[in-house]
Design a protein around this motif. Structure first.
Motif, PDB file in Angstrom:
ATOM      1  N   LEU A   1       0.848  -1.210   0.000  1.00 46.03           N
ATOM      2  CA  LEU A   1       0.000   0.000   0.000  1.00 46.03           C
ATOM      3  C   LEU A   1       0.871   1.243   0.000  1.00 46.03           C
ATOM      4  N   GLN A   2       0.356   2.322  -0.605  1.00 44.66           N
ATOM      5  CA  GLN A   2       1.114   3.564  -0.687  1.00 44.66           C
ATOM      6  C   GLN A   2       0.168   4.751  -0.595  1.00 44.66           C
ATOM      7  N   VAL A   3       0.545   5.757   0.215  1.00 47.54           N
ATOM      8  CA  VAL A   3      -0.249   6.979   0.314  1.00 47.54           C
ATOM      9  C   VAL A   3      -0.162   7.740  -1.008  1.00 47.54           C
ATOM     10  N   LYS A   4      -1.298   8.260  -1.465  1.00 45.60           N
ATOM     11  CA  LYS A   4      -1.324   9.028  -2.710  1.00 45.60           C
ATOM     12  C   LYS A   4      -0.439  10.276  -2.566  1.00 45.60           C
ATOM     13  N   PRO A   5       0.281  10.641  -3.605  1.00 42.63           N
ATOM     14  CA  PRO A   5       1.259  11.728  -3.496  1.00 42.63           C
ATOM     15  C   PRO A   5       0.645  13.096  -3.262  1.00 42.63           C
ATOM     16  N   TRP A   6      -0.644  13.280  -3.521  1.00 41.02           N
ATOM     17  CA  TRP A   6      -1.241  14.611  -3.329  1.00 41.02           C
ATOM     18  C   TRP A   6      -1.761  14.800  -1.892  1.00 41.02           C
ATOM     19  N   VAL A   7      -1.621  13.770  -1.058  1.00 44.61           N
ATOM     20  CA  VAL A   7      -1.938  13.933   0.360  1.00 44.61           C
ATOM     21  C   VAL A   7      -0.715  14.546   1.041  1.00 44.61           C
TER      22      VAL A   7
ATOM     23  N   ALA B   1      -4.594   8.364   5.764  1.00 39.43           N
ATOM     24  CA  ALA B   1      -3.769   8.807   4.637  1.00 39.43           C
ATOM     25  C   ALA B   1      -3.724   7.738   3.565  1.00 39.43           C
ATOM     26  N   LEU B   2      -3.590   6.473   3.985  1.00 40.45           N
ATOM     27  CA  LEU B   2      -3.566   5.368   3.023  1.00 40.45           C
ATOM     28  C   LEU B   2      -4.911   5.220   2.318  1.00 40.45           C
ATOM     29  N   ALA B   3      -6.012   5.372   3.068  1.00 42.32           N
ATOM     30  CA  ALA B   3      -7.343   5.253   2.472  1.00 42.32           C
ATOM     31  C   ALA B   3      -7.641   6.426   1.549  1.00 42.32           C
ATOM     32  N   GLY B   4      -7.093   7.602   1.884  1.00 45.87           N
ATOM     33  CA  GLY B   4      -7.296   8.785   1.057  1.00 45.87           C
ATOM     34  C   GLY B   4      -8.634   9.450   1.229  1.00 45.87           C
ATOM     35  N   THR B   5      -9.443   8.968   2.175  1.00 47.46           N
ATOM     36  CA  THR B   5     -10.770   9.546   2.377  1.00 47.46           C
ATOM     37  C   THR B   5     -11.260   9.234   3.780  1.00 47.46           C
ATOM     38  N   VAL B   6     -12.135  10.090   4.305  1.00 48.59           N
ATOM     39  CA  VAL B   6     -12.805   9.792   5.573  1.00 48.59           C
ATOM     40  C   VAL B   6     -14.144   9.105   5.317  1.00 48.59           C
TER      41      VAL B   6
END
Length: 974
Positions: free
Chosen positions: A541-547, A641-646
């Protein structure tokens, strides 16, 4: 000389290990002023093996320290003028009537640790039932009793607490020391410098303006997350911090040499409250053989973090702290104490953050404003010092003056506190203590949770987060609502992120920050975050770069144990590189979002989210573009951060897809309690604390290169946009101006509930179209160099223009429009608040503010009172006030008034377009604390309010036009 005055034994260490509470702070006691040059500190405690320390989750932190006073090389001996001042006070006062209660504290091997004012020697059975927190107030009154500033009657009031607390009686309190951070410290030093000028102008000795108790100022609020996701982020951000703040830092360095008894901890050292907990806290002072409990007031509301160590501490306004520095007793209402019983043990996978958010919600519901909360019960033995500090830290969020954990640890401290009935041992039968009210929480019942999207006490169980988020989108605009139309809730904003296709939706996470004193002092949650990052990395898994991800530890110790554990590299790979050591995103120093992300949010009206391990998530505080802000534990920050959304149900929905093509759920990357405990035991080592705080005394090259003048009076630069001489004392005479009512005032602003000090005086970025921006540009400051409002608190011109400048503020005069403007009632023009206020002042009109409940909640921000005073606000009429802010208003000469129960502006039919007259007597002797006053309007309405001068001392401040003029006149006349 400052010396260590305590020893330890194996049994003490084992006891401390069992309770998971060993601290260098606990093993050190220091003499109070007068100060003399110090020899290197030798720790006399903790001679046991490192293995014994490591058997505790927190124990490994504390060993072989040097005194924080090794940094006091710039602090010189007390001048003769201060000695004369002490003699004059002694002449005005009398001999301590309790000197016969001075008792020797013997050492186990012979000799004595020192003498102390003994509570048991009073032979009063009422003392045995007092909460521990009240006993600290009692000891202070006993020790400082001179029948002048502190009387025998004050001592009796505290002893009779069970009866007097319900009567709102007033008592004096003299804290052992004062704590500052730079956002509040700069204006405090500005005020002290200005007070010296005022003393000069009145023909008195300016050297009387010197702190009489130890003052520690930690520079931690200036670092911004300009550079993130970079190995070079710490150095790059520090260079930018010094470039922006060189003038401020030089001013503080001048203050550390111009004022005696003031220690300044340089930038890059850590967050003030973690440094206080790990380094500055004494627990018990030994002042030339006189023993007494450490106590502290600080100009940051989260000073309460030290309560977890058993040190009584809470936040006060800057002006109140300045008076305490100068020897004035603090006037306070003897508080009620809520007894909070803890039982059981946290379940596997539940964090201290989950616990504190649960406690916060419970206490908010119970109602603890203006009260102490004291924790007790069998569950205390299951909480480490760091867990206790996490709970104590968020006292402002649950509304208490402090959340106190009585001391249950270490050697001489234990001997003194046992002798004076201030020690608790949960392995012994407990004597019943009286409390004003009671709460109980079984730790087994705490579940994972976060809080938001706009207030710290709006807790959301993690399993309910998705449904709660969807409800927030639907709900009307408010603390739990954004009013997004159904047809717009699925909007997708596609954009190009540096050549990579990207998209945002409502609830997309654009800021994920491991930040704030609340959590970065706790190794369990910090190492837990590292384990989540590692497990995620292992699964692909990787956090999206725009976060925008960041990690800002509260001290250098955190870096050492993250590196020792090998987990920092996994945090780095997920973008959580260390960005600096200080208070960053939680205070609003989150830096700019990438331009493409900012544009996607603004152009598509996206409700973007920030998730941070902080303690404050009020609107407009974290970042202007994140309307939804959630408080979460550091491991959950990484997960979101990994999910990219709440907008996710972690129990049912995957965080992402692993490298094997399979779904990855939160449970797949969540560490067990045992895994975290193993990481703490193997990675948190005693020498990390020793080496970190030895190097803190050396400063850093950029700080050491700052050149400052040796003058005792500050040379004000009229062209400076950072440090400016304030107008508070211009034209001041020795005669107090007397009380004032209000006649035919216009309403400057009309607010609803929960207006915070962030709304009144924001700390974050300066909007490009604001009056403050216009002022700076007129003086040649480029937009890129605006810095933040917090960093410019030494300049009253900027701060007056920044008052009520929060871009999310809701003023009812604007009929639903959000933003920092108001209506100039005589003309109907819509103007920036500052411009409208200046027009009223120029026309000779006074102004008032109407407000709802909890006015002034949030940070202990003196500029939230100074700013309105400079704008010409004479009174605030609200349903209720936050404790510190009400005190600050009084300190600046503004009248705080409360509507009667069941009434407010709406029920009384007030629109804010009326003119208001407040009928106050013109003699201070005719005004009583808490009396009723009549308010009338030009439209024929009349209603009764309670004037919130709560003590006789506050009336004296009002008579003098504020607390600082009162102090100046007192010092001048002595």
């Amino acid at each position: 000389m400052y010396i260590a005055a305590c020893s330890s034994s194996s049994s003490t260490l084992l006891r401390a290990t069992r309770t998971k509470l060993i601290s260098s702070s606990l093993s050190r006691t220091f003499l109070s002023p007068p100060l003399r040059p110090t020899a290197p500190y030798r720790s006399l405690a903790f001679s046991s093996s490192a293995a014994a320390f490591r058997s505790s989750s927190l124990a490994a932190r504390w060993s072989h320290w040097r005194s924080p006073l090794s940094l006091r090389s710039q602090i010189r001996a007390t001048a003769p003028v201060l000695e004369r001042f002490h003699r004059k006070l002694a002449t005005a006062a009398g001999e301590n009537p309790f000197k016969g209660n001075l008792t020797s504290l013997p050492k186990p091997g012979g000799g004595e640790f020192g003498k102390y004012y003994s509570l048991p020697s009073l032979n009063d059975p009422r003392i045995d039932r007092l909460p521990f927190s009240i006993r600290i107030l009692l000891e202070s009154a006993l020790r400082n009793c001179d029948n002048f500033q502190v009387t025998k009657e004050d001592v009796e009031k505290i002893i009779d607490w069970e009866n007097t607390a319900v009567k709102q009686v007033e008592i004096p309190f003299k804290p052992a020391r004062v704590l500052l951070q730079d956002f509040t410290g700069v204006p405090a030093v500005v005020d002290l410098a200005c007070m010296r000028d005022a003393m000069n102008n009145l023909g008195s000795d300016s050297n009387k303006i010197n702190p009489l108790v130890p003052v520690d100022l930690v520079i931690d609020h200036s670092v911004q997350v300009d550079v993130a996701r970079s190995e070079n982020a710490v150095q790059a951000n520090m260079e930018l911090e010094f470039k922006r703040n060189k003038e401020r830092f030089a001013f503080l360095k001048w203050g550390s040499t111009a004022f005696r008894n003031m220690l300044v901890v340089p930038p890059g050292s850590g967050i003030v409250h973690q440094v206080n907990l790990e380094y500055l806290g004494r627990v018990v002072f030994n002042n030339e053989g006189l023993l007494y409990p450490d106590s502290v007031v600080g100009t940051d509301s989260h000073t309460t973090m030290i309560d977890g160590l058993g040190v009584a501490g809470w936040g006060v306004g800057g002006i109140e702290a300045e008076a305490a520095m100068l020897g004035q007793p603090m006037s306070m209402v003897l508080p009620g104490v809520v007894g909070f019983k803890l039982s059981g043990k946290l379940r596997n996978g539940v964090t201290a953050t989950d616990l504190v958010l649960t406690v916060t919600q419970m206490l908010r519901k119970h109602g603890v404003v203006g009260k102490f909360v004291e924790f007790y019960g069998d569950g205390m033995g299951e909480l480490s010092l760091a867990d206790r500090a996490t709970i104590a830290n968020m006292s402002p969020e649950y509304g208490a003056t402090m959340g106190f954990f009585p001391v249950d640890h270490v050697a001489m401290i234990e001997a003194y506190l046992r002798a004076n009935k201030m020690f608790v041992d949960y392995n012994e039968p407990q004597q019943d203590r009286a409390y004003s009210s009671y709460l109980e929480l079984n730790l087994d019942e705490v579940e994972p949770c976060i809080s938001g999207p706009k207030r710290p006490h709006d807790r959301v169980p993690l399993k309910e987060m998705k449904s709660d988020w969807r409800a927030c989108l639907d709900n009307k605009v408010g603390f739990k609502g954004f009013a997004i139309p159904k047809e717009a809730q699925g909007k997708v904003a596609k954009f190009d992120f540096h050549g990579q296709p990207a998209e945002l939706k409502h609830g997309s996470v654009v800021i994920a920050a491991i930040t704030s004193c609340t959590n970065t002092s706790n190794p369990s949650v910090m190492l837990g975050a590292g384990l989540v990052a590692k497990k995620a990395q292992d699964l692909g898994l990787q956090v999206k770069p725009w976060v925008k991800t960041s990690l800002a530890p509260g001290s250098g110790v955190v870096t050492k144990y993250l590196q020792q554990s090998g987990l920092q590299k996994y945090l780095n790979e997920q973008g959580f590189n260390i960005v600096g050591f200080g208070c960053t995103t939680c205070i609003g120093n989150s830096g700019e979002l990438d331009e493409s992300v900012a544009s996607a949010i603004s152009e598509n009206d996206i409700v973007a989210a920030a998730v941070l391990s902080g303690n404050r998530n009020f609107e407009g505080r974290v970042h202007p573009l994140t309307r939804a802000n959630y408080l979460a534990s550091p491991p959950l920050v990484v997960a979101y951060a990994l999910a990219g959304t709440v907008d996710i149900d972690f129990e049912k929905e995957p965080i992402g897809t692993g490298k094997d093509g399979k779904n990855v759920y939160l449970r797949d990357i969540w560490p067990s309690t045992e895994e975290i405990a193993q990481a703490v035991q193997s990675s948190v080592l005693p020498d990390m604390f020793q080496s970190t705080y030895e190097s803190i005394t050396k400063g850093n090259p950029m700080w050491n290169q700052l050149q400052v003048p040796a003058d005792k009076l500050y040379s004000w630069d009229p062209n400076s946009t950072y440090i400016h001489e304030p107008p508070y004392f211009k034209g001041m005479t020795m005669d107090p101006p007397g009380p004032h009512g209000v006649k035919d005032a216009y309403c400057l602003l009309n607010f609803g509930d929960s207006i915070t000090t962030d709304h009144i005086s924001p700390a974050g970025s300066i909007h490009k179209d604001s009056p403050a921006a216009k002022y700076l540009m007129e003086r040649g400051v480029d937009r890129k160099d605006f810095n933040s409002y917090g960093s410019r608190r030494g300049n009253d011109e900027v701060m007056a223009r920044g008052t009520f400048a929060n871009i999310r503020i809701v003023n009812k005069l604007l009929n639903g429009e959000v933003g920092p403007k108001t209506v100039h009632i005589p003309t109907g023009e819509k103007l920036y608040v500052f411009d409208a206020a200046m027009r009223y002042k120029n026309e000779g009109h006074a102004t008032i503010v109407l407000a709802g409940a909890e006015y002034g909640s949030g940070s202990s921000r003196d500029w939230a009172a100074k700013g309105p005073m400079l704008l010409g606000v004479k009174a605030v009429i609200a349903k209720s006030f936050e404790r510190i802010h009400r005190s600050n208003l009084v300190g600046m000469g503004i009248i705080p008034l409360c509507f009667k129960a069941g009434e407010d502006a709406e029920t009384l039919g007030l629109t804010g377009h009326e003119r208001y007259t407040i009928d106050l007597p013109n003699k201070i002797s005719d005004i009583r604390p808490g009396q009723d006053v009549t308010v009338t309007t030009n439209t024929g309405k009349s209603f009764t309010c309670t004037v919130r001068f709560d003590t006789e001392v506050e009336l004296a401040y009002f008579d003098h036009g504020g607390i600082l003029p009162y102090v100046i006149r007192n010092l001048t006349s002595q």
